[in-house]
Design an enzyme around this catalytic site. Sequence first.
Site, PDB file in Angstrom:
ATOM      1  N   HIS A 137       0.810  -1.222   0.000  1.00 33.99           N
ATOM      2  CA  HIS A 137       0.000   0.000   0.000  1.00 33.99           C
ATOM      3  C   HIS A 137       0.841   1.269   0.000  1.00 33.99           C
ATOM      4  O   HIS A 137       0.480   2.270   0.612  1.00 33.99           O
ATOM      5  CB  HIS A 137      -0.973  -0.003   1.180  1.00 33.99           C
TER       6      HIS A 137
ATOM      7  N   HIS B 170       0.130   2.783   7.558  1.00 33.36           N
ATOM      8  CA  HIS B 170      -0.134   3.141   6.171  1.00 33.36           C
ATOM      9  C   HIS B 170       1.159   3.470   5.407  1.00 33.36           C
ATOM     10  O   HIS B 170       2.163   3.877   6.003  1.00 33.36           O
ATOM     11  CB  HIS B 170      -1.066   4.355   6.113  1.00 33.36           C
TER      12      HIS B 170
ATOM     13  N   SER C  84      -1.884   5.724  10.641  1.00 33.57           N
ATOM     14  CA  SER C  84      -1.018   6.597   9.851  1.00 33.57           C
ATOM     15  C   SER C  84       0.403   6.539  10.393  1.00 33.57           C
ATOM     16  O   SER C  84       0.598   6.472  11.608  1.00 33.57           O
ATOM     17  CB  SER C  84      -1.526   8.040   9.911  1.00 33.57           C
TER      18      SER C  84
ATOM     19  N   GLU D 193      -9.074  -2.479   3.409  1.00 32.41           N
ATOM     20  CA  GLU D 193      -8.288  -1.812   4.443  1.00 32.41           C
ATOM     21  C   GLU D 193      -9.039  -1.870   5.775  1.00 32.41           C
ATOM     22  O   GLU D 193      -9.785  -0.954   6.111  1.00 32.41           O
ATOM     23  CB  GLU D 193      -8.025  -0.361   4.042  1.00 32.41           C
TER      24      GLU D 193
ATOM     25  N   TYR E 165     -12.429   0.367   2.286  1.00 34.12           N
ATOM     26  CA  TYR E 165     -12.227   0.213   3.727  1.00 34.12           C
ATOM     27  C   TYR E 165     -13.207  -0.766   4.371  1.00 34.12           C
ATOM     28  O   TYR E 165     -14.274  -1.070   3.825  1.00 34.12           O
ATOM     29  CB  TYR E 165     -12.317   1.579   4.417  1.00 34.12           C
TER      30      TYR E 165
ATOM     31  N   ASP F 277      19.680   3.084  -9.453  1.00 34.77           N
ATOM     32  CA  ASP F 277      18.472   3.871  -9.192  1.00 34.77           C
ATOM     33  C   ASP F 277      17.533   3.238  -8.168  1.00 34.77           C
ATOM     34  O   ASP F 277      16.486   3.801  -7.847  1.00 34.77           O
ATOM     35  CB  ASP F 277      17.725   4.188 -10.492  1.00 34.77           C
TER      36      ASP F 277
END
Length: 637
Positions: free
Chosen positions: A96, A204, A256, A417, A453, A575
């Site tokens: 995610h 998250h 979060s 979620e 969700y 990279d």
Amino acid sequence: MLSVGRGIADITGEAADCGMLGYGKSDQRTAGIHQRLRSRAFVFRDDSQDGDARLLLIVAELPLPMQNVNEEVLRRLADLYGDTYSEQNTLITATHTHAGPGGYCGYLLYNLTTSGFRPATFAAIVDGIVESVEHAHADVAPAEVSLSHGELYGASINRSPSAFDRNPPADKAFFPKRVDPHTTLVRIDRGEATVGVIHFFATHGTSMTNRNHLISGDNKGFAAYHWERTVGGADYLAGQPDFIAAFAQTNPGDMSPNVDGPLSPEAPPDREFDNTRRTGLCQFEDAFTQLSGATPIGAGIDARFTYVDLGSVLVRGEYTPDGEERRTGRPMFGAGAMAGTDEGPGFHGFRQGRNPFWDRLSRAMYRLARPTAAAQAPKGIVMPARLPNRIHPFVQEIVPVQLVRIGRLYLIGIPGEPTIVAGLRLRRMVASIVGADLADVLCVGYTNAYIHYVTTPEEYLEQRYEGGSTLFGRWELCALMQTVAELAEAMRDGRPVTLGRRPRPTRELSWVRGAPADAGSFGAVIAEPSATYRPGQAVEAVFVSALPNNDLRRGGTYLEVVRREGASWVRIADDGDWATSFRWQRQGRAGSHVSIRWDVPGDTTPGQYRIVHHGTARDRNGMLTAFSATTREFTVV
């Protein structure tokens, strides 16, 4: 006795002018790479069972899991290995990240910010996932698999505390700090060496903001990179590493990583990278600490899988908070969903929670449509997704639900979620049915498909972003609990389950404009590095280049930092490294400039260095021509 195989591969999509998936902002388009995205596959084989009992677990650094990706991966695996890997015994979960290119989805909603379907990005993802499985399949060998648990604070915060606080006291008491600190580590050993780990934790992938335009695996991507590359010395371009570390999600719907609050637009540009690194290091350190406390995971593997039409489930009272029979509803987006979150604001004019205008409209509709009211109220409905679904596949309604077991570890595969309390209820239910310790049962979100969700019926009433994005209404979690209970009972009793009706095939739409033929003096260096640098300083160079999408260089690199060793130049960074960044900028209609930056690490060996850029130009006839360019030498002292 278990045998295990491990594999890793690059799944990085288009690095230029491709809408990014996660925040839903049409102006957030890729413009380079900070770190490459990777798929990590693990094959578990039970050597004590008759036949060839296997479980395939894939952790992909993607914004979202998608049904069409899973279907194509399984089709390709069937061509390679017959019926060895199927829907039932294959679990694909996404980390995610919100810093990956989109356009690979089969459902139209998720491609609206990418100008539709992007075949090149879809191919890079599928090719990379399949490649990681090929490596894992070939790597299967006897192993010791062990399991441990821990607690991690400081890497998550509840972004919807008012919704969390609506839950019953017993649920809130389980999470006294409003976060889920539970971590789990699966450790894989061969002989005296640890050759792989899978770490599970809920936070998250939003350490990188919606102002970022560089591809990144976000905090979980950094954690995996740090352990494999920085600690383990892996060279991703040289083949399969000796050690593979996957960092997977559990139930982070309301978690979060921005523990100090969302970054404001005025924050220093490097702050989001610092946040990504900090949260990733927290997860790495938790996982590394658990290595010494792991105990044998136990014997046996098992899996159950089914599809459920989530918009028309009759939920028995034993799965609802009030004991009443309830029914889910067809998918609808609420005003809270349109508002976005504090860390990724949505559309102007919407806010999380109550939206009087949309609430009034919805109340009028609810009076005319009682079944909809029973399922969706008090959601202020903005968009009934069922309507566009009748015209073209817009969001998924028939969804996969899965339960797998590795020894004593149970993984509940949910295609959305889940909030931490939603995950807790699913975990408690499975643990009670199969007789497992709660710590050994995980709710793994972002698995196999995506339905937005999953909130508890109590959280749903608050209609924060998560509740407004619980598409199938207030009883969605209850319907999933009922379905998962059936899988758990079947696994306990050794019974098969019916597969159910599969979702209809999707049809990809694309309105991507073809890029013009490239123009310019490809490979010209228009800004050279300075002559001398010290560790901690940044080396920068600018090249005339071409559109990076001409060649995604999957498994390769657009840049190299090379050091002189005798008569040769040896690559020491590419990279995919944290210390480098690759930025693309359009010049006029058909020109391209590429800026390459290398932040000289503190332990860099003194010596002579150069930066190399690899590109591919496309002419008017579609002919591709590869080129490389090199800066002048510079010294690191």
